[in-house]
Design a protein around this motif. Structure first.
Motif, PDB file in Angstrom:
ATOM      1  N   LEU A  53     -28.155  62.020  -3.675  1.00 23.21           N
ATOM      2  CA  LEU A  53     -29.239  62.981  -3.108  1.00 23.21           C
ATOM      3  C   LEU A  53     -29.250  64.222  -2.240  1.00 23.21           C
ATOM      4  O   LEU A  53     -29.997  64.474  -1.452  1.00 23.21           O
ATOM      5  N   ASP A  54     -27.800  64.441  -2.516  1.00 24.60           N
ATOM      6  CA  ASP A  54     -27.467  65.773  -1.621  1.00 24.60           C
ATOM      7  C   ASP A  54     -27.213  66.835  -2.746  1.00 24.60           C
ATOM      8  O   ASP A  54     -25.722  66.791  -3.184  1.00 24.60           O
ATOM      9  N   PRO A  55     -27.918  67.795  -3.106  1.00 27.68           N
ATOM     10  CA  PRO A  55     -27.621  68.889  -4.317  1.00 27.68           C
ATOM     11  C   PRO A  55     -26.542  69.797  -3.798  1.00 27.68           C
ATOM     12  O   PRO A  55     -25.915  70.218  -4.826  1.00 27.68           O
ATOM     13  N   ALA A  56     -26.345  69.930  -2.752  1.00 28.28           N
ATOM     14  CA  ALA A  56     -25.311  70.693  -2.058  1.00 28.28           C
ATOM     15  C   ALA A  56     -23.846  70.270  -2.037  1.00 28.28           C
ATOM     16  O   ALA A  56     -22.747  70.988  -1.582  1.00 28.28           O
ATOM     17  N   MET A  57     -23.845  68.694  -2.157  1.00 30.23           N
ATOM     18  CA  MET A  57     -22.658  68.308  -2.108  1.00 30.23           C
ATOM     19  C   MET A  57     -21.717  68.563  -3.356  1.00 30.23           C
ATOM     20  O   MET A  57     -22.020  68.692  -4.247  1.00 30.23           O
ATOM     21  N   LYS A  58     -20.284  69.101  -3.044  1.00 27.98           N
ATOM     22  CA  LYS A  58     -19.164  69.369  -3.736  1.00 27.98           C
ATOM     23  C   LYS A  58     -19.250  68.475  -4.874  1.00 27.98           C
ATOM     24  O   LYS A  58     -19.099  67.183  -4.661  1.00 27.98           O
ATOM     25  N   LEU A  59     -18.676  68.724  -5.949  1.00 27.91           N
ATOM     26  CA  LEU A  59     -18.569  67.952  -7.174  1.00 27.91           C
ATOM     27  C   LEU A  59     -17.567  66.635  -7.031  1.00 27.91           C
ATOM     28  O   LEU A  59     -17.865  65.724  -7.176  1.00 27.91           O
ATOM     29  N   ALA A  60     -16.571  67.264  -6.397  1.00 21.48           N
ATOM     30  CA  ALA A  60     -15.561  66.037  -5.980  1.00 21.48           C
ATOM     31  C   ALA A  60     -15.965  65.025  -5.159  1.00 21.48           C
ATOM     32  O   ALA A  60     -15.698  63.899  -5.250  1.00 21.48           O
ATOM     33  N   ASP A  61     -16.609  65.692  -3.949  1.00 27.25           N
ATOM     34  CA  ASP A  61     -17.122  64.633  -3.051  1.00 27.25           C
ATOM     35  C   ASP A  61     -18.246  63.895  -3.715  1.00 27.25           C
ATOM     36  O   ASP A  61     -18.060  62.582  -3.309  1.00 27.25           O
ATOM     37  N   ALA A  62     -19.171  64.397  -4.428  1.00 23.56           N
ATOM     38  CA  ALA A  62     -20.160  63.339  -5.164  1.00 23.56           C
ATOM     39  C   ALA A  62     -19.683  62.269  -6.151  1.00 23.56           C
ATOM     40  O   ALA A  62     -20.167  61.176  -6.149  1.00 23.56           O
ATOM     41  N   THR A  63     -18.248  62.695  -6.731  1.00 18.67           N
ATOM     42  CA  THR A  63     -17.696  61.811  -7.472  1.00 18.67           C
ATOM     43  C   THR A  63     -17.193  60.764  -6.701  1.00 18.67           C
ATOM     44  O   THR A  63     -17.157  59.312  -7.270  1.00 18.67           O
ATOM     45  N   LEU A  64     -16.529  60.964  -5.618  1.00 20.77           N
ATOM     46  CA  LEU A  64     -15.808  59.881  -4.817  1.00 20.77           C
ATOM     47  C   LEU A  64     -17.012  59.191  -4.309  1.00 20.77           C
ATOM     48  O   LEU A  64     -16.770  57.900  -4.100  1.00 20.77           O
ATOM     49  N   LEU A  65     -18.238  59.623  -3.762  1.00 16.74           N
ATOM     50  CA  LEU A  65     -19.416  58.955  -3.291  1.00 16.74           C
ATOM     51  C   LEU A  65     -19.801  58.030  -4.300  1.00 16.74           C
ATOM     52  O   LEU A  65     -19.752  56.828  -4.043  1.00 16.74           O
ATOM     53  N   LEU A  66     -19.871  58.314  -5.424  1.00 14.59           N
ATOM     54  CA  LEU A  66     -20.252  57.498  -6.700  1.00 14.59           C
ATOM     55  C   LEU A  66     -19.448  56.396  -6.881  1.00 14.59           C
ATOM     56  O   LEU A  66     -19.803  55.314  -6.976  1.00 14.59           O
ATOM     57  N   LEU A  67     -18.132  56.528  -6.861  1.00 18.11           N
ATOM     58  CA  LEU A  67     -17.184  55.668  -7.122  1.00 18.11           C
ATOM     59  C   LEU A  67     -17.120  54.583  -5.780  1.00 18.11           C
ATOM     60  O   LEU A  67     -17.004  53.419  -6.011  1.00 18.11           O
ATOM     61  N   HIS A  68     -17.402  55.156  -4.712  1.00 22.10           N
ATOM     62  CA  HIS A  68     -17.421  54.163  -3.535  1.00 22.10           C
ATOM     63  C   HIS A  68     -18.684  53.323  -3.667  1.00 22.10           C
ATOM     64  O   HIS A  68     -18.636  52.149  -3.089  1.00 22.10           O
ATOM     65  N   SER A  69     -19.848  53.709  -4.271  1.00 17.07           N
ATOM     66  CA  SER A  69     -20.996  52.913  -4.436  1.00 17.07           C
ATOM     67  C   SER A  69     -20.985  51.981  -5.241  1.00 17.07           C
ATOM     68  O   SER A  69     -21.773  51.080  -5.534  1.00 17.07           O
ATOM     69  N   SER A  70     -19.963  52.015  -6.020  1.00 19.87           N
ATOM     70  CA  SER A  70     -19.716  51.058  -7.233  1.00 19.87           C
ATOM     71  C   SER A  70     -18.806  50.033  -6.816  1.00 19.87           C
ATOM     72  O   SER A  70     -17.924  50.070  -6.218  1.00 19.87           O
ATOM     73  N   THR A  71     -19.265  48.548  -7.411  1.00 18.44           N
ATOM     74  CA  THR A  71     -18.147  47.720  -7.379  1.00 18.44           C
ATOM     75  C   THR A  71     -16.914  47.638  -8.244  1.00 18.44           C
ATOM     76  O   THR A  71     -16.104  46.441  -8.092  1.00 18.44           O
ATOM     77  N   SER A  72     -17.078  48.371  -9.014  1.00 16.00           N
ATOM     78  CA  SER A  72     -15.874  48.552 -10.142  1.00 16.00           C
ATOM     79  C   SER A  72     -15.643  49.966 -10.454  1.00 16.00           C
ATOM     80  O   SER A  72     -16.459  50.961 -10.201  1.00 16.00           O
TER      81      SER A  72
END
Length: 257
Positions: free
Chosen positions: A177-196
């Motif tokens: 939900l942050d459109p300005a977030m860098k693609l690499a950071d958004a990738t890390l955030l999505l991985l962090h939110s997942s249990t696998s």
């Protein structure tokens, strides 16, 4: 001087105070990331720390240095009600202990700590854990700092960095939900939110990256930096301990929605 939680709870032993604030931060952080099971587990630990504080307070300020779990949590909380009524506020003797029992029950009976529990960990239960722990924190600030409810609530609100989830689930996709977030950071955030681990195609779908070969360059850079392990042959992306640390210490604290 601006009143903050550390100042407001200064009368507590440093160990207990640190444990309480840390468990509260973990609840808000896991809620924000939609990690319902982790939120509810942290609610149980928060209850144990809060109980230890109340037990010391209602026994003449004879505090333990670190939190511990009583053998029978609900019975131990009920015993707090027998403290001298004239000396201690009813909130400390009755209201807070009853809320702690409910928080602890979610941890024990709602599909969090045991297989085959009544209800799986979910958003609704996590909402209760979040707001109940906020209320307990505000009561502690009010009691131990001798301030009014409005001020205590403001202190707790300042402690909560943000409780709006950064990850939004829409059907079978997740959106950052942050459109300005860098693609690499958004990738890390999505991985962090997942249990696998997630696949590169799943991440590309979540991040609306239509050109997978281009997105794979981002994943390769993250792999080189040891923030993820990217098995390109299998298409599997796994967050590393270094990547986890980066999300929790660098990405999340600076995000304001």
């Amino acid at each position: 001087m601006t009143l903050d939680a550390t100042t407001a709870l200064a009368h507590l032993p440093p160990g207990l105070r640190s444990e309480l604030v840390e468990e509260f931060r973990k609840i808000t952080r896991n809620y924000r990331e939609r990690r319902w099971e982790a939120t509810e587990l942290d609610g149980g630990r928060f209850s144990e720390v809060a109980y230890t504080i109340l037990h010391g307070y209602l026994n003449g300020g004879n505090y333990a240095q670190v939190a511990s779990k009583p053998a029978k949590f609900d019975q131990a909380c009920r015993q707090l009600e027998s403290a001298s009524g004239a000396q201690y506020p009813k909130s400390a003797r009755v209201s807070i202990p009853r809320v702690l029992v409910a928080l602890y029950d979610i941890r024990n009976n709602r599909g969090v700590s045991h297989v085959g529990a009544e209800v799986s960990a979910n958003h609704m239960d996590s909402e209760y854990v979040l707001h109940a722990s906020q209320w307990v924190m505000a009561e502690f600030v009010r009691i131990f700092h001798g301030t009014d409810l409005q001020t205590a609530t403001s202190v707790v609100d300042a402690l909560v960095e943000r409780t709006v989830p950064l990850i939004w689930e829409v059907g079978d996709v997740k959106r950052v939900l942050d459109p300005a977030m860098k693609l690499a950071d958004a990738t890390l955030l999505l991985l962090h939110s997942s249990t696998s681990p997630l696949t590169d195609t799943t991440l590309a779908k979540y991040l609306e990256q239509d050109r997978l070969p281009n997105y794979k360059r981002v994943l390769r850079r993250l792999h080189v930096d040891r923030l993820v392990d990217y098995n390109e042959t299998a298409g599997i992306v796994t967050l590393s301990p270094l990547g986890t640390k980066g999300v929790e210490e660098r990405i999340l604290p600076r995000q304001v929605l």
